[in-house]
Design a protein around this motif. Sequence first.
Motif, mmCIF file in Angstrom:
data_model
loop_
_atom_site.group_PDB
_atom_site.id
_atom_site.type_symbol
_atom_site.label_atom_id
_atom_site.label_comp_id
_atom_site.label_asym_id
_atom_site.label_seq_id
_atom_site.Cartn_x
_atom_site.Cartn_y
_atom_site.Cartn_z
ATOM 1 N N LYS A 107 6.838 -9.629 10.763
ATOM 2 C CA LYS A 107 5.640 -9.008 10.212
ATOM 3 C C LYS A 107 5.973 -7.577 9.799
ATOM 4 O O LYS A 107 6.799 -6.913 10.425
ATOM 5 C CB LYS A 107 4.507 -8.986 11.244
ATOM 6 N N LEU A 108 5.320 -7.126 8.747
ATOM 7 C CA LEU A 108 5.464 -5.725 8.340
ATOM 8 C C LEU A 108 4.298 -4.933 8.919
ATOM 9 O O LEU A 108 3.137 -5.294 8.705
ATOM 10 C CB LEU A 108 5.480 -5.607 6.816
ATOM 11 N N GLN A 109 4.627 -3.894 9.667
ATOM 12 C CA GLN A 109 3.619 -3.031 10.269
ATOM 13 C C GLN A 109 3.559 -1.733 9.482
ATOM 14 O O GLN A 109 4.503 -0.953 9.469
ATOM 15 C CB GLN A 109 3.963 -2.741 11.742
ATOM 16 N N LEU A 110 2.434 -1.519 8.790
ATOM 17 C CA LEU A 110 2.227 -0.336 7.967
ATOM 18 C C LEU A 110 1.148 0.539 8.599
ATOM 19 O O LEU A 110 0.084 0.038 8.965
ATOM 20 C CB LEU A 110 1.819 -0.749 6.550
ATOM 21 N N GLU A 111 1.448 1.825 8.752
ATOM 22 C CA GLU A 111 0.502 2.743 9.391
ATOM 23 C C GLU A 111 0.263 3.954 8.493
ATOM 24 O O GLU A 111 1.191 4.477 7.864
ATOM 25 C CB GLU A 111 1.037 3.218 10.748
ATOM 26 N N VAL A 112 -0.990 4.379 8.428
ATOM 27 C CA VAL A 112 -1.365 5.622 7.744
ATOM 28 C C VAL A 112 -2.045 6.490 8.793
ATOM 29 O O VAL A 112 -3.130 6.181 9.264
ATOM 30 C CB VAL A 112 -2.303 5.365 6.562
ATOM 31 N N THR A 113 -1.375 7.589 9.172
ATOM 32 C CA THR A 113 -1.839 8.448 10.275
ATOM 33 C C THR A 113 -2.163 9.840 9.749
ATOM 34 O O THR A 113 -1.424 10.393 8.928
ATOM 35 C CB THR A 113 -0.764 8.552 11.371
ATOM 36 N N ASP A 114 -3.282 10.387 10.212
ATOM 37 C CA ASP A 114 -3.627 11.764 9.845
ATOM 38 C C ASP A 114 -3.955 12.560 11.098
ATOM 39 O O ASP A 114 -4.148 12.001 12.182
ATOM 40 C CB ASP A 114 -4.809 11.788 8.865
ATOM 41 N N GLU A 115 -3.998 13.881 10.945
ATOM 42 C CA GLU A 115 -4.353 14.785 12.046
ATOM 43 C C GLU A 115 -5.742 15.361 11.793
ATOM 44 O O GLU A 115 -5.999 16.540 12.021
ATOM 45 C CB GLU A 115 -3.325 15.906 12.158
ATOM 46 N N GLY A 116 -6.643 14.498 11.308
ATOM 47 C CA GLY A 116 -7.971 14.951 10.935
ATOM 48 C C GLY A 116 -8.939 15.011 12.097
ATOM 49 O O GLY A 116 -8.548 15.055 13.277
ATOM 50 N N ILE A 117 -10.221 14.934 11.759
ATOM 51 C CA ILE A 117 -11.274 15.135 12.769
ATOM 52 C C ILE A 117 -11.534 13.875 13.589
ATOM 53 O O ILE A 117 -12.278 13.910 14.566
ATOM 54 C CB ILE A 117 -12.582 15.577 12.091
ATOM 55 N N GLY A 118 -10.935 12.759 13.200
ATOM 56 C CA GLY A 118 -11.126 11.526 13.952
ATOM 57 C C GLY A 118 -12.457 10.847 13.632
ATOM 58 O O GLY A 118 -13.296 11.380 12.902
ATOM 59 N N ILE A 119 -12.607 9.669 14.191
ATOM 60 C CA ILE A 119 -13.809 8.859 13.931
ATOM 61 C C ILE A 119 -14.560 8.660 15.238
ATOM 62 O O ILE A 119 -13.976 8.173 16.218
ATOM 63 C CB ILE A 119 -13.424 7.485 13.345
ATOM 64 N N PRO A 120 -15.838 9.004 15.299
ATOM 65 C CA PRO A 120 -16.616 8.770 16.531
ATOM 66 C C PRO A 120 -16.608 7.293 16.912
ATOM 67 O O PRO A 120 -16.655 6.406 16.054
ATOM 68 C CB PRO A 120 -18.024 9.253 16.160
ATOM 69 N N GLY A 139 -2.976 -10.524 5.153
ATOM 70 C CA GLY A 139 -2.773 -9.607 6.273
ATOM 71 C C GLY A 139 -4.059 -9.250 6.977
ATOM 72 O O GLY A 139 -5.109 -9.846 6.757
ATOM 73 N N SER A 140 -3.966 -8.231 7.825
ATOM 74 C CA SER A 140 -5.127 -7.749 8.571
ATOM 75 C C SER A 140 -5.046 -6.229 8.676
ATOM 76 O O SER A 140 -3.970 -5.634 8.554
ATOM 77 C CB SER A 140 -5.179 -8.374 9.974
ATOM 78 N N ILE A 141 -6.201 -5.602 8.910
ATOM 79 C CA ILE A 141 -6.264 -4.150 9.005
ATOM 80 C C ILE A 141 -7.110 -3.766 10.211
ATOM 81 O O ILE A 141 -8.107 -4.437 10.510
ATOM 82 C CB ILE A 141 -6.840 -3.528 7.708
ATOM 83 N N ASP A 142 -6.686 -2.735 10.902
ATOM 84 C CA ASP A 142 -7.410 -2.261 12.083
ATOM 85 C C ASP A 142 -7.308 -0.739 12.120
ATOM 86 O O ASP A 142 -6.535 -0.133 11.377
ATOM 87 C CB ASP A 142 -6.819 -2.871 13.349
ATOM 88 N N VAL A 143 -8.097 -0.133 12.990
ATOM 89 C CA VAL A 143 -8.122 1.327 13.063
ATOM 90 C C VAL A 143 -8.039 1.769 14.517
ATOM 91 O O VAL A 143 -8.549 1.113 15.426
ATOM 92 C CB VAL A 143 -9.403 1.890 12.403
ATOM 93 N N GLU A 144 -7.370 2.883 14.708
ATOM 94 C CA GLU A 144 -7.269 3.519 16.021
ATOM 95 C C GLU A 144 -7.529 5.012 15.810
ATOM 96 O O GLU A 144 -6.920 5.635 14.931
ATOM 97 C CB GLU A 144 -5.876 3.290 16.607
ATOM 98 N N SER A 145 -8.443 5.571 16.581
ATOM 99 C CA SER A 145 -8.830 6.954 16.317
ATOM 100 C C SER A 145 -9.277 7.646 17.598
ATOM 101 O O SER A 145 -9.742 7.001 18.548
ATOM 102 C CB SER A 145 -9.955 7.004 15.282
ATOM 103 N N GLU A 146 -9.113 8.966 17.591
ATOM 104 C CA GLU A 146 -9.597 9.805 18.684
ATOM 105 C C GLU A 146 -10.157 11.086 18.061
ATOM 106 O O GLU A 146 -9.503 11.714 17.228
ATOM 107 C CB GLU A 146 -8.467 10.135 19.652
ATOM 108 N N GLU A 147 -11.383 11.404 18.438
ATOM 109 C CA GLU A 147 -12.047 12.559 17.838
ATOM 110 C C GLU A 147 -11.246 13.838 18.059
ATOM 111 O O GLU A 147 -10.702 14.087 19.139
ATOM 112 C CB GLU A 147 -13.456 12.717 18.413
#
Length: 442
Positions: free
Chosen positions: A366-379, A420-428
């Motif tokens: 499987k190909l694991q593609l990630e887009v990561t930012d240092e933003g404000i996060g998602i509640p 494929g599938s898409i998911d999100v991981e976030s911390e405010e």
Amino acid sequence: MKFYFFNAPAPASLEVFRQEYVSQNLKKLRLAAYLAMSVSCGIIMLPLVFPVLNQTRHATFYRGLNISLIFSSALALGFEHVLTKGTRKQPPYWVGQLLCLGFAFAFICSCLGITFIAQSNPKNTLTMYLLGLGTVAFLWDFDYLETLVLVALTSLAFTLVVQLSFLSPEQALLNHCMSFVILVCFYFLSRIMYSYRANHFLQLKEIEEKNLEIQKMSQAKSEILGVVAHDLRSPFNNIEMITSLLQKKNLTPEQEQQYLGLILTSCQTSRNTINELLYLAREEQLEAIPLERLDICELLQQVQQEWQSQLQGSKDLKLLHPPAPLYAQLNKDRFHRIMDNLLSNAVKFTPANGKILIRVREEKKKLQLEVTDEGIGIPERIRPLLFERFSKARRRGLQGEKSTGLGLSICRQLVEQHGGSIDVESEERKGTTFHITLPAVK
């Protein structure tokens, strides 16, 4: 109507139909068992009212047959109660069908016994036999293999009863011939009833699915009208208000340029909303998209270069990928759309000079593609709503950028079109990572 004499509905439909008819079969078993017990108990009690019945031929055996039918019915009711009431889950298909098959066979054997031995009338040997088979054919649904098993067991039981009846060879042969005809008719009658119920059930399911599609289409239309009414009304109101201000003659050139800039921004916002709606409608009409074997690392390099030129150093955008190519079945334009939507979100919610990272790797084919930012996060409260169409989770960017609530919904739709599938991981206040999983190809 489609007939299923020696076959069954398509596997996907069959599983759903089986879940339905095994439940109905158990309900019919309960009804038949109660009726059989009631009738048999009544027959056993008759000699108490009419003692002369005790003097009839084979009265003891006749009583024994009714007692055995009462016992079989009570046993079937007990098992049915354990299966349906002892657990909240529906019993396994084969358990429910085996119970119904066993009770049906016991019922047919009781009718055989009453016909041949209790009546002892070779001229009327098939009356109760025919009644028993007809009752089973109309009441229960069995797969064709289960029906063939029931036919085989009944044929063996019929042969045994004929042997016990001491009929002449001519009468035995005649009864065997008639039994063969009746069993053939029973098989096809049973399959016709099965086919009728299967077609009826599948038609109802198709109607339910069509109704759901209509409801979704109606809801989508309402949502689109809501977006048009809300998101387009505001820009046009702004344009109308600014135009009325421009009509005044006491504005300085600087003010005029400022107002013209606001009009341009409102027009661009309206255009973006309309484009998103048109794109979404166009994609929904496509059942499949053309895919080709492409190097995802090369595509990501192109995406990085395009966005670096747009950002002009306002954000630090990096790409990490292995030195060897990673191949996947992709549609180049739609893959660009996925990445543009994700990076657009990352840019909107990442402060100036913040870091945005694109990373891809292969893991377990499987190909694991990630887009990561240092933003404000998602509640946390709005994360479950992120991928919904016209999501209520939409927020303005750090610079006041508006959102249509369609971007991530389009992303999920396009990723699924790629298998494929898409998911999100976030911390405010720490950032967000979108995870995309795609099938790898060699």
